[in-house]
Design an enzyme around this catalytic site. Sequence first.
Site, PDB file in Angstrom:
ATOM      1  CG  HIS A 109     -30.880  52.927 -69.301  1.00 20.90           C
ATOM      2  ND1 HIS A 109     -31.061  51.760 -69.986  1.00 20.90           N
ATOM      3  CD2 HIS A 109     -31.089  53.906 -70.223  1.00 20.90           C
ATOM      4  CE1 HIS A 109     -31.358  52.023 -71.256  1.00 20.90           C
ATOM      5  NE2 HIS A 109     -31.364  53.320 -71.422  1.00 20.90           N
ATOM      6  CD  GLU A 152     -35.432  57.057 -74.705  1.00 25.52           C
ATOM      7  OE1 GLU A 152     -34.921  56.556 -75.723  1.00 25.52           O
ATOM      8  OE2 GLU A 152     -34.891  57.048 -73.583  1.00 25.52           O
ATOM      9  CG  HIS A 203     -30.149  48.396 -78.260  1.00 24.82           C
ATOM     10  ND1 HIS A 203     -30.375  47.426 -77.307  1.00 24.82           N
ATOM     11  CD2 HIS A 203     -30.858  49.471 -77.837  1.00 24.82           C
ATOM     12  CE1 HIS A 203     -31.178  47.899 -76.371  1.00 24.82           C
ATOM     13  NE2 HIS A 203     -31.485  49.139 -76.672  1.00 24.82           N
ATOM     14  CE1 TYR A 250     -36.997  53.677 -83.394  1.00 27.63           C
ATOM     15  CE2 TYR A 250     -38.873  52.964 -82.071  1.00 27.63           C
ATOM     16  CZ  TYR A 250     -37.732  53.731 -82.221  1.00 27.63           C
ATOM     17  OH  TYR A 250     -37.330  54.558 -81.206  1.00 27.63           O
ATOM     18  CD  GLU A 252     -33.119  59.563 -75.490  1.00 27.17           C
ATOM     19  OE1 GLU A 252     -32.444  59.165 -76.459  1.00 27.17           O
ATOM     20  OE2 GLU A 252     -33.100  59.026 -74.364  1.00 27.17           O
ATOM     21  CG  ASP A 284     -30.026  57.361 -78.589  1.00 26.78           C
ATOM     22  OD1 ASP A 284     -29.483  58.132 -77.772  1.00 26.78           O
ATOM     23  OD2 ASP A 284     -30.877  56.499 -78.259  1.00 26.78           O
ATOM     24  CG  ASP A 337     -30.235  59.027 -73.665  1.00 23.38           C
ATOM     25  OD1 ASP A 337     -29.980  58.908 -74.871  1.00 23.38           O
ATOM     26  OD2 ASP A 337     -30.909  58.190 -73.017  1.00 23.38           O
ATOM     27  CG  ASP A 363       0.153  44.079 -71.593  1.00 19.07           C
ATOM     28  OD1 ASP A 363      -0.303  43.252 -70.765  1.00 19.07           O
ATOM     29  OD2 ASP A 363       1.299  44.021 -72.060  1.00 19.07           O
ATOM     30  CG  HIS A 392     -33.945  55.907 -69.655  1.00 14.06           C
ATOM     31  ND1 HIS A 392     -32.863  56.686 -69.349  1.00 14.06           N
ATOM     32  CD2 HIS A 392     -33.991  55.855 -71.008  1.00 14.06           C
ATOM     33  CE1 HIS A 392     -32.268  57.063 -70.480  1.00 14.06           C
ATOM     34  NE2 HIS A 392     -32.939  56.588 -71.507  1.00 14.06           N
ATOM     35  CG  HIS A 406     -38.540  52.184 -77.282  1.00 13.14           C
ATOM     36  ND1 HIS A 406     -38.789  53.428 -76.764  1.00 13.14           N
ATOM     37  CD2 HIS A 406     -38.205  52.381 -78.586  1.00 13.14           C
ATOM     38  CE1 HIS A 406     -38.598  54.343 -77.702  1.00 13.14           C
ATOM     39  NE2 HIS A 406     -38.257  53.742 -78.825  1.00 13.14           N
ATOM     40  NE  ARG A 423     -34.207  56.421 -79.622  1.00 13.76           N
ATOM     41  CZ  ARG A 423     -33.719  55.438 -80.358  1.00 13.76           C
ATOM     42  NH1 ARG A 423     -34.526  54.577 -80.957  1.00 13.76           N
ATOM     43  NH2 ARG A 423     -32.411  55.279 -80.507  1.00 13.76           N
TER      44      ARG A 423
HETATM   45  N1  GLY Z   1     -29.347  55.937 -75.460  1.00 15.99           N
HETATM   46  C1  GLY Z   1     -29.940  55.002 -74.610  1.00 15.99           C
HETATM   47  C2  GLY Z   1     -31.362  55.244 -74.451  1.00 15.99           C
HETATM   48  O1  GLY Z   1     -31.921  56.086 -75.108  1.00 15.99           O
HETATM   49  O2  GLY Z   1     -31.991  54.670 -73.613  1.00 15.99           O
HETATM   50 MN    MN Z   2     -32.677  57.251 -73.509  1.00 11.21          MN
HETATM   51 MN    MN Z   3     -30.916  57.657 -76.182  1.00 14.32          MN
END
Ligand code: GLY
Ligand code: MN
Ligand code: MN
Length: 442
Positions: free
Chosen positions: A365, A388, A247, A392, A411, A264, A275, A44, A358, A354, A409
């Site tokens: 995203h 960003e 991730h 790594y 961002e 992040d 973000d 539930d 975005h 990466h 990173r």
């Molecule tokens: N936090 C998701 C990204 O940076 O794309």
């Molecule tokens: Mn991002």
């Molecule tokens: Mn991010």
Amino acid sequence: MNPAPSAPSAPSARYARRRAQLAQRIGKGVAIVPTAPERTRNRDAHYPYRYDSYFYHLTGFTEPEAVMVVVAGENPRNLLFCREKNAEREIWDGFRYGPVAAKDTFAFDETYTFDQLDKVMPDLLADQPAVYAHLGGDSAWDARVLGWVNAVRERARTGVAAPRDIADIHTLLDDMRLIKDADELNTMRRAAEISTGAHVRAMCAARAGGTEYQIEAELLHEFRRHGAQSPAYTSIVASGANACVLHYVANDATLQDGDLLLIDAGCELDGYASDITRTFPVNGRFSGPQKAVYELVLAAQAAAIAEVKAGNTWNAPHDAAVNVLAQGFIDLKLLTGSLAEVLEKETYRQFYMHRTGHWLGLDVHDAGDYKRDGQWRALQPGMVLTVEPGCYIRPGDGVPAAFANIGVRIEDDVVVTEKGCEILTSAAPKSVADIEALMATR
Ligand code: GLY
Ligand code: MN
Ligand code: MN
């Protein structure tokens, strides 16, 4: 009787204006946009409810079980189907508008209860040239929309014409969502402000012997105490080698003296995401190798941000970041070869795998194409994107031990302007000096 929530977070006029824009883009036809379903987590217990971003963009309406319809043409009409008023259910679940209050509050021409949808839709589609709906995302919804079209086809012998075309509504809405209006930018500025405060709080709370989840709790506390409804995505709180897992969301390790902490995290405020990533030393002081990698990523980010301006292509910031990173990897002896070789063979992808950003908006995203007719899209004022870059360094052949397991990173969220960009998230410290100075105050 439950009171109405403190009114929709924004005046209905902005949503009515967007529906009018949509009608204009359609010309003649019917657009149908449902909100998201509620989802069960286990037994539930439900996942926290989150409305559909396309639906919200056009309505500001946050209840589940709702569908918006825009009839475009000579007599344009806006319709909302929503849950009925129900005193019994409201005892359990709280206030719901019901069609009568929703009509005025959200500026619709007509409102109906949700259970009238199957009865009303075939009438609305009769003699319309086109239906705009999103098909392919949910088979039950696809069948329902096609069922309405078929219901009209069955009336052919009475002289009623069924829509000839079924077109994707998201394609139209993506372009509308891509350019943020003044109301949206104001909400995004506030979301960014809350999130930068959360990153400052995290830097002040970090210490060896604490845990990643305690820092996650500090972030969530800061989001919520300023009215953000939720995180925009699962927070990444990654110390030491965990920062090299892109991730990483376990957030269960103990913070070690001498490690970096990559966070992040960003809140969602009134539907809009922020973000932000910051990376800083748990003990408040960067080591030599950590500083070298950090300064490289920071320089790559500066180069990328310098490319964010109207008229530049979507890919210009990414190319700028990759150039700086690739040269830096060579200088740090992480890679061998010339810059041209590293770029040509893409060997930099061992440490930077990466993209540099975005679109950002109602979804983290966000909606919108990155290419048009095979060409990277040109940036336009009002577009919002992240910048960003990262690095790594997993241990492996040829990786100097001093750099192993360093993950960085950085961002920020930026709005494209005519001459450059507005950085929404600069209140979160990111120079080595500013981070170390803040952390020295702990
Ligand atoms: N936090 C998701 C990204 O940076 O794309
Ligand atoms: Mn991002
Ligand atoms: Mn991010």
